[in-house]
Design an enzyme around this catalytic site. Structure first.
Site, short mmCIF file in Angstrom:
data_model
loop_
_atom_site.label_atom_id
_atom_site.label_comp_id
_atom_site.label_asym_id
_atom_site.label_seq_id
_atom_site.Cartn_x
_atom_site.Cartn_y
_atom_site.Cartn_z
N GLU A 1 88.16 9.79 39.17
CA GLU A 1 88.55 9.52 40.56
C GLU A 1 89.24 8.16 40.63
O GLU A 1 88.56 7.13 40.75
CB GLU A 1 87.31 9.47 41.47
CG GLU A 1 86.66 10.80 41.71
CD GLU A 1 85.93 10.81 43.07
OE1 GLU A 1 86.24 11.71 43.87
OE2 GLU A 1 85.09 9.94 43.34
N SER B 1 91.77 12.62 47.17
CA SER B 1 92.74 13.26 48.06
C SER B 1 93.08 14.70 47.65
O SER B 1 94.22 15.15 47.81
CB SER B 1 94.02 12.42 48.18
OG SER B 1 93.73 11.20 48.84
N GLY C 1 90.68 9.05 49.56
CA GLY C 1 90.87 8.93 51.01
C GLY C 1 92.24 8.41 51.41
O GLY C 1 92.47 8.08 52.57
N GLY D 1 86.33 15.09 48.77
CA GLY D 1 85.66 14.28 49.79
C GLY D 1 85.99 14.80 51.19
O GLY D 1 85.40 15.77 51.67
N ASN E 1 81.75 16.48 48.24
CA ASN E 1 80.98 15.26 48.49
C ASN E 1 81.09 14.96 49.97
O ASN E 1 82.12 14.48 50.44
CB ASN E 1 81.56 14.12 47.64
CG ASN E 1 80.87 12.79 47.93
OD1 ASN E 1 79.88 12.73 48.65
ND2 ASN E 1 81.41 11.72 47.36
N TRP E 2 80.03 15.26 50.70
CA TRP E 2 80.07 15.13 52.17
C TRP E 2 79.90 13.68 52.63
O TRP E 2 79.96 13.40 53.83
CB TRP E 2 78.99 16.02 52.80
CG TRP E 2 79.23 17.49 52.58
CD1 TRP E 2 80.35 18.07 52.02
CD2 TRP E 2 78.34 18.58 52.89
NE1 TRP E 2 80.20 19.44 51.97
CE2 TRP E 2 78.99 19.77 52.50
CE3 TRP E 2 77.07 18.64 53.47
CZ2 TRP E 2 78.39 21.02 52.67
CZ3 TRP E 2 76.48 19.89 53.63
CH2 TRP E 2 77.14 21.06 53.24
N LYS E 3 79.66 12.80 51.68
CA LYS E 3 79.55 11.35 51.97
C LYS E 3 78.62 11.13 53.17
O LYS E 3 77.61 11.83 53.31
CB LYS E 3 80.93 10.73 52.17
CG LYS E 3 81.85 11.01 50.97
CD LYS E 3 83.10 10.18 50.94
CE LYS E 3 83.94 10.52 49.72
NZ LYS E 3 85.13 9.72 49.56
N GLU F 1 82.85 4.11 45.89
CA GLU F 1 82.42 3.49 47.16
C GLU F 1 81.12 2.71 46.96
O GLU F 1 80.91 1.65 47.56
CB GLU F 1 82.26 4.59 48.23
CG GLU F 1 83.62 5.03 48.74
CD GLU F 1 83.68 6.48 49.21
OE1 GLU F 1 82.63 7.10 49.40
OE2 GLU F 1 84.81 6.98 49.38
N HIS G 1 79.85 6.43 42.06
CA HIS G 1 81.01 6.63 42.93
C HIS G 1 81.63 5.27 43.27
O HIS G 1 80.91 4.29 43.48
CB HIS G 1 80.60 7.36 44.22
CG HIS G 1 81.78 7.87 44.98
ND1 HIS G 1 82.55 7.05 45.77
CD2 HIS G 1 82.34 9.10 45.03
CE1 HIS G 1 83.53 7.77 46.28
NE2 HIS G 1 83.43 9.01 45.86
P1 13P Z 1 88.74 12.22 49.29
O1 13P Z 1 88.83 13.66 48.83
O2 13P Z 1 88.43 12.06 50.72
O3 13P Z 1 89.90 11.44 48.79
O4 13P Z 1 87.44 11.62 48.54
C1 13P Z 1 87.31 11.81 47.18
C2 13P Z 1 85.97 11.39 46.78
O5 13P Z 1 85.63 10.23 46.86
C3 13P Z 1 85.03 12.42 46.32
O6 13P Z 1 83.90 11.86 45.74
#
Ligand code: 13P
Length: 260
Positions: free
Chosen positions: A166, A212, A172, A233, A7-9, A96, A94
């Site tokens: 998640e 993470s 993160g 992520g 997930n490149w966000k 976020e 998600h």
């Molecule tokens: P991280 O791997 O940066 O913790 O993010 C996880 C995530 O939100 C994947 O969708």
């Protein structure tokens, strides 16, 4: 099989996304055993990334979708538009989006319905907050999110759906739950979802872990039968480290194939 999703966000623009897609393809070159790989660029990069991945085994996912088919919805993107760009998966719910953009369980449900109607595979994200975790409320939170997400949803085959566990507090943060906690959350998710969809047998539903995940811990999660893959992520935009996660998944698959 194991699935690795990046997930490149909102971390990389078009040029860097193309470079990441090319680099990801290189990591697969010469590998006879490899996980199913999905990368999820931002909307603006989908078209260019698709050109890179078009004739490869790597699939492309979007990070969001709107619940209507078309109309006056400024700034939104429909499932039909995504399929035109070569998208096959879509991340829905998600944390976020839930916490920063006010996405509700009802919105998540409508997005799942719309994705399925257009043949997109929803990757539905669920997970508890730190407080819920500390108070032992993980399962009741997962239950609330899953029941709301799948209310009135019809799934005919397990391959039409992926779920990502998640925990919000693991995203993160560099902190992860114990592997045993992930296993019990995945077991709970499987049981609940299979009660919803009689067509989906609980053991064959794909449940990924996210939060993470990195080169060091990926193997410990992926080696578990209950963990069908990882949703990555931060590390997914760091090519070397993402490569190591892919290698970890490949090693698990190789080890499993020699034990059959
Ligand atoms: P991280 O791997 O940066 O913790 O993010 C996880 C995530 O939100 C994947 O969708």
């Amino acid at each position: 099989m194991k699935t690795v999703v990046g997930n490149w966000k909102m971390q990389v623009g078009v040029r860097e996304s193309v470079a990441l897609a090319r680099g990801t393809l290189l990591t697969l070159r010469g590998r006879s055993i490899a996980p199913d790989l999905v990368v999820c660029p931002s909307f603006v990069a989908l078209s260019e990334v698709h050109k890179v991945l078009a004739r490869s085994s790597v699939s492309m996912g979007a990070q969001n979708v709107f619940w209507e088919d078309h109309g006056a919805f400024t700034g939104e993107t429909s499932a039909r538009m995504l399929t035109e760009l070569g998208v096959t998966y879509v991340i829905i719910g998600h944390s976020e989006r839930r916490t920063l953009l006010g996405e509700t369980d009802e919105m998540v449900q409508k997005k799942i319905v719309q994705a399925l109607a257009h043949g997109l595979i929803p990757l539905v994200c669920v997970g508890e907050t730190a407080e819920e975790h500390d108070q032992g409320l993980t399962q009741s939170h997962l239950q609330k999110q899953l029941i709301a997400a799948f209310d009135g949803v019809h799934i005919k085959h397990r391959s039409q759906l992926l779920i990502a566990y998640e925990p919000v507090w693991a995203i993160g943060s560099g902190r992860t739950p114990a592997v045993s906690e992930v296993i019990s959350a995945h077991q709970y998710i499987r049981r609940l979802v299979s009660e919803f969809f009689s067509s989906v047998d609980s053991l064959s539903l794909s449940v990924l872990y996210g939060g993470s995940v990195d080169a060091e811990n990926a193997y410990a999660f992926l080696r578990e039968q209950e963990v069908d893959g990882v949703l990555v992520g931060g590390v997914s935009v760091k090519l070397n480290q993402f490569n190591d996660v892919i290698v970890a998944a490949s090693e698990v698959l190789e080890a499993q194939s020699t034990h059959v």
